[in-house]
Design a protein around this motif. Structure first.
Motif, PDB file in Angstrom:
ATOM      1  N   ASP A 117     -18.413   1.653 -91.022  1.00 44.84           N
ATOM      2  CA  ASP A 117     -16.956   1.614 -91.191  1.00 44.84           C
ATOM      3  C   ASP A 117     -16.349   3.013 -91.141  1.00 44.84           C
ATOM      4  O   ASP A 117     -15.256   3.208 -90.593  1.00 44.84           O
ATOM      5  CB  ASP A 117     -16.595   0.950 -92.520  1.00 44.84           C
ATOM      6  CG  ASP A 117     -16.729  -0.554 -92.483  1.00 44.84           C
ATOM      7  OD1 ASP A 117     -17.016  -1.119 -91.401  1.00 44.84           O
ATOM      8  OD2 ASP A 117     -16.563  -1.194 -93.546  1.00 44.84           O
ATOM      9  N   GLU A 118     -17.031   3.988 -91.729  1.00 47.80           N
ATOM     10  CA  GLU A 118     -16.512   5.359 -91.685  1.00 47.80           C
ATOM     11  C   GLU A 118     -16.467   5.882 -90.259  1.00 47.80           C
ATOM     12  O   GLU A 118     -15.523   6.587 -89.861  1.00 47.80           O
ATOM     13  CB  GLU A 118     -17.363   6.261 -92.579  1.00 47.80           C
ATOM     14  CG  GLU A 118     -17.151   6.003 -94.067  1.00 47.80           C
ATOM     15  CD  GLU A 118     -18.103   6.787 -94.951  1.00 47.80           C
ATOM     16  OE1 GLU A 118     -18.982   7.509 -94.414  1.00 47.80           O
ATOM     17  OE2 GLU A 118     -17.975   6.688 -96.187  1.00 47.80           O
ATOM     18  N   LEU A 119     -17.457   5.513 -89.450  1.00 50.88           N
ATOM     19  CA  LEU A 119     -17.455   5.932 -88.049  1.00 50.88           C
ATOM     20  C   LEU A 119     -16.348   5.236 -87.265  1.00 50.88           C
ATOM     21  O   LEU A 119     -15.678   5.857 -86.432  1.00 50.88           O
ATOM     22  CB  LEU A 119     -18.817   5.649 -87.416  1.00 50.88           C
ATOM     23  CG  LEU A 119     -20.003   6.407 -88.008  1.00 50.88           C
ATOM     24  CD1 LEU A 119     -21.296   5.954 -87.354  1.00 50.88           C
ATOM     25  CD2 LEU A 119     -19.825   7.912 -87.864  1.00 50.88           C
ATOM     26  N   LEU A 120     -16.145   3.950 -87.527  1.00 49.25           N
ATOM     27  CA  LEU A 120     -15.073   3.229 -86.835  1.00 49.25           C
ATOM     28  C   LEU A 120     -13.712   3.810 -87.198  1.00 49.25           C
ATOM     29  O   LEU A 120     -12.852   4.004 -86.318  1.00 49.25           O
ATOM     30  CB  LEU A 120     -15.134   1.742 -87.176  1.00 49.25           C
ATOM     31  CG  LEU A 120     -14.023   0.856 -86.603  1.00 49.25           C
ATOM     32  CD1 LEU A 120     -13.838   1.039 -85.105  1.00 49.25           C
ATOM     33  CD2 LEU A 120     -14.282  -0.621 -86.941  1.00 49.25           C
ATOM     34  N   ARG A 180      -9.772  -7.048 -93.166  1.00 47.47           N
ATOM     35  CA  ARG A 180     -10.294  -5.745 -93.602  1.00 47.47           C
ATOM     36  C   ARG A 180      -9.639  -4.592 -92.839  1.00 47.47           C
ATOM     37  O   ARG A 180      -9.288  -3.564 -93.421  1.00 47.47           O
ATOM     38  CB  ARG A 180     -11.813  -5.696 -93.411  1.00 47.47           C
ATOM     39  CG  ARG A 180     -12.586  -6.604 -94.333  1.00 47.47           C
ATOM     40  CD  ARG A 180     -14.078  -6.570 -94.035  1.00 47.47           C
ATOM     41  NE  ARG A 180     -14.662  -5.314 -94.460  1.00 47.47           N
ATOM     42  CZ  ARG A 180     -15.325  -4.487 -93.661  1.00 47.47           C
ATOM     43  NH1 ARG A 180     -15.461  -4.763 -92.375  1.00 47.47           N
ATOM     44  NH2 ARG A 180     -15.849  -3.371 -94.127  1.00 47.47           N
ATOM     45  N   TRP A 181      -9.434  -4.768 -91.523  1.00 49.71           N
ATOM     46  CA  TRP A 181      -8.922  -3.656 -90.723  1.00 49.71           C
ATOM     47  C   TRP A 181      -7.402  -3.676 -90.625  1.00 49.71           C
ATOM     48  O   TRP A 181      -6.767  -2.612 -90.573  1.00 49.71           O
ATOM     49  CB  TRP A 181      -9.605  -3.631 -89.362  1.00 49.71           C
ATOM     50  CG  TRP A 181     -11.022  -3.216 -89.575  1.00 49.71           C
ATOM     51  CD1 TRP A 181     -12.120  -4.034 -89.696  1.00 49.71           C
ATOM     52  CD2 TRP A 181     -11.492  -1.892 -89.821  1.00 49.71           C
ATOM     53  NE1 TRP A 181     -13.241  -3.285 -89.976  1.00 49.71           N
ATOM     54  CE2 TRP A 181     -12.889  -1.967 -90.054  1.00 49.71           C
ATOM     55  CE3 TRP A 181     -10.870  -0.646 -89.849  1.00 49.71           C
ATOM     56  CZ2 TRP A 181     -13.669  -0.844 -90.320  1.00 49.71           C
ATOM     57  CZ3 TRP A 181     -11.648   0.473 -90.102  1.00 49.71           C
ATOM     58  CH2 TRP A 181     -13.035   0.371 -90.339  1.00 49.71           C
ATOM     59  N   SER A 182      -6.778  -4.836 -90.642  1.00 46.37           N
ATOM     60  CA  SER A 182      -5.316  -4.877 -90.791  1.00 46.37           C
ATOM     61  C   SER A 182      -4.907  -4.177 -92.081  1.00 46.37           C
ATOM     62  O   SER A 182      -3.960  -3.387 -92.113  1.00 46.37           O
ATOM     63  CB  SER A 182      -4.820  -6.329 -90.846  1.00 46.37           C
ATOM     64  OG  SER A 182      -4.954  -6.976 -89.629  1.00 46.37           O
ATOM     65  N   ASP A 183      -5.626  -4.493 -93.142  1.00 48.22           N
ATOM     66  CA  ASP A 183      -5.327  -3.912 -94.448  1.00 48.22           C
ATOM     67  C   ASP A 183      -5.408  -2.392 -94.393  1.00 48.22           C
ATOM     68  O   ASP A 183      -4.498  -1.687 -94.853  1.00 48.22           O
ATOM     69  CB  ASP A 183      -6.328  -4.469 -95.469  1.00 48.22           C
ATOM     70  CG  ASP A 183      -6.114  -3.927 -96.865  1.00 48.22           C
ATOM     71  OD1 ASP A 183      -5.077  -4.255 -97.480  1.00 48.22           O
ATOM     72  OD2 ASP A 183      -6.979  -3.170 -97.346  1.00 48.22           O
ATOM     73  N   GLY A 220     -20.309   3.867 -78.192  1.00 46.15           N
ATOM     74  CA  GLY A 220     -20.986   2.999 -79.136  1.00 46.15           C
ATOM     75  C   GLY A 220     -21.152   3.689 -80.475  1.00 46.15           C
ATOM     76  O   GLY A 220     -21.070   4.919 -80.567  1.00 46.15           O
ATOM     77  N   TYR A 221     -21.386   2.880 -81.503  1.00 47.85           N
ATOM     78  CA  TYR A 221     -21.614   3.432 -82.846  1.00 47.85           C
ATOM     79  C   TYR A 221     -22.282   2.364 -83.705  1.00 47.85           C
ATOM     80  O   TYR A 221     -22.081   1.172 -83.433  1.00 47.85           O
ATOM     81  CB  TYR A 221     -20.284   3.893 -83.477  1.00 47.85           C
ATOM     82  CG  TYR A 221     -19.481   2.723 -84.021  1.00 47.85           C
ATOM     83  CD1 TYR A 221     -19.522   2.384 -85.378  1.00 47.85           C
ATOM     84  CD2 TYR A 221     -18.745   1.909 -83.166  1.00 47.85           C
ATOM     85  CE1 TYR A 221     -18.835   1.290 -85.865  1.00 47.85           C
ATOM     86  CE2 TYR A 221     -18.052   0.814 -83.651  1.00 47.85           C
ATOM     87  CZ  TYR A 221     -18.107   0.509 -84.994  1.00 47.85           C
ATOM     88  OH  TYR A 221     -17.443  -0.585 -85.485  1.00 47.85           O
TER      89      TYR A 221
END
Length: 282
Positions: free
Chosen positions: A33-36, A63-66, A220-221
Motif C-alpha cells: 500500500d505504501e508503494l501504491l 479503502r482507496w476512495s477513502d 509493477g510493484y
C-alpha cells in the motif's frame, strides 16, 4: 457477467467483507500500500485538477476512495461496486471521516457501468487490485471507463500479473493453477476465490490503446518482495515474509529499494501487481 459467475463473485466477497480491511495489519500489504500511494503521488495526483471528480470502479470497501478523498478535500467521488456487503463499509467510512457530502456509492456490475454514470463526468478513474480480473469482458468495461472520463482524464489500474500468478502457484505447490495461468491466462491465488483474468503489460497496453486510452506508464510493484500463501488470507504472515520484513530497519531498507525501482517500465513483469496509468486524449 454470467449469473452463476456473478453469484460466485458476490458470495466470495460476502465472506470477505467484514474483515477485508484487516489486510492493513499485514506487513506485506502495508509495504504494498505504501508503494501504491507513492506511485499515485509521483505519477498521478500532481496532474489531477482542483475540484476533480473520482470514479472508483469496483472500489469495494472504499479503502482507496477513502484515502484519496481524505487527502484531497477538493475532490468528490463515486464508488461503483457489485457487492453490497463491501460497499456498506465504504459508505460508513465516508460518514466516519467526514466526506459523505461529496461521496456517492452505486451498486452494480461493472459490465453495466455506462448505464449508471454519465459520460465525460470524471477526471480520475481508479480500478485497483483484482477487480478487472473478475469481469467477463475486459475491453467492454475499459471502454465504459473511457467514456466516463473527461477529455484529459486519467485511468489508473492495478491488476493481477499473469507472470506472478504462474510463479506464486508453483511456489505454493499448485501446479494446476500455474498451468492455467500460463496456458489459459486465467487463474486464482486461493482455492476459494473465483477464477479470474490475468494480465501482462503488453496485452493490457494493447487493450487500452484499442479502447482509446493511451498508456503513459506501465510498471509493477512490489518487485523485490513477494507474498506467500498467508498473505492471500485476511490474517497472518508467511514465515518467509515475516523473516524478511519484520525487522523495522530491514523493512525501511527494503522499502527504499522498492521506491528506487518504482516506476521503471522494464520491471513491470516482475511486479506482484501491474500498475498502469493511461490518459484520455483531449
Amino acid at each position: 457477467m454470467t449469473q452463476n459467475y456473478q453469484a460466485e463473485v458476490t458470495q466470495y466477497f460476502r465472506k470477505k467483507a467484514d474483515g477485508y480491511d484487516r489486510t492493513d495489519e499485514q506487513v506485506y500489504w502495508r509495504l504494498s500500500d505504501e508503494l501504491l500511494w507513492e506511485a499515485l503521488e509521483r505519477y498521478v495526483l500532481p496532474s489531477v485538477p482542483e475540484g476533480a471528480k473520482l470514479l472508483d470502479a469496483g472500489g469495494g470497501t472504499g479503502r482507496w476512495s477513502d484515502r484519496l478523498l481524505r487527502h484531497r478535500k477538493d475532490m468528490s467521488g463515486v464508488l461503483f461496486d457489485l457487492s453490497p456487503d463491501m460497499t456498506r463499509h465504504a459508505a460508513a467510512k465516508s460518514v466516519q471521516h467526514g466526506y459523505a457530502d461529496r461521496f456517492q456509492v452505486l451498486q452494480g456490475d461493472l459490465g453495466e457501468l455506462g448505464g449508471q454514470v454519465e459520460d465525460e463526468q470524471f477526471d480520475l478513474a481508479i480500478s485497483f487490485h483484482n477487480v478487472l480480473g473478475f469481469v467477463d469482458d475486459v475491453p467492454s468495461v475499459l471502454r465504459q471507463i473511457t467514456a466516463a472520463l473527461k477529455p484529459g482524464g486519467q485511468a489508473v489500474l492495478v491488476v493481477p500479473n499473469r507472470y506472478h500468478a504462474v510463479f506464486f502457484n508453483i511456489f505454493t505447490g499448485n501446479l494446476d493453477e500455474a498451468e492455467s495461468a500460463a496456458f489459459e491466462r486465467r487463474g486464482r491465488f486461493t482455492p476459494d476465490m473465483p477464477a479470474m483474468h490475468l494480465f501482462t503489460p503488453t496485452e493490457l497496453t494493447g487493450t487500452l490503446n484499442e479502447v482509446g486510452l493511451p498508456v503513459s506508464l506501465v510498471t509493477g510493484y512490489p518487485v523485490a518482495v513477494y507474498p506467500g500463501f498467508q498473505e492471500t488470507q485476511l490474517d497472518g504472515t508467511s514465515a518467509t515474509v515475516q523473516q524478511t520484513l519484520s525487522d523495522e530497519a530491514a523493512y525501511d531498507r527494503i522499502k527504499g529499494i522498492e521506491l528506487r525501482l518504482l516506476g521503471e517500465p522494464g520491471l513491470a513483469e516482475r511486479g506482484n501487481n501491474l500498475f498502469v496509468v493511461a490518459r484520455k486524449p483531449k
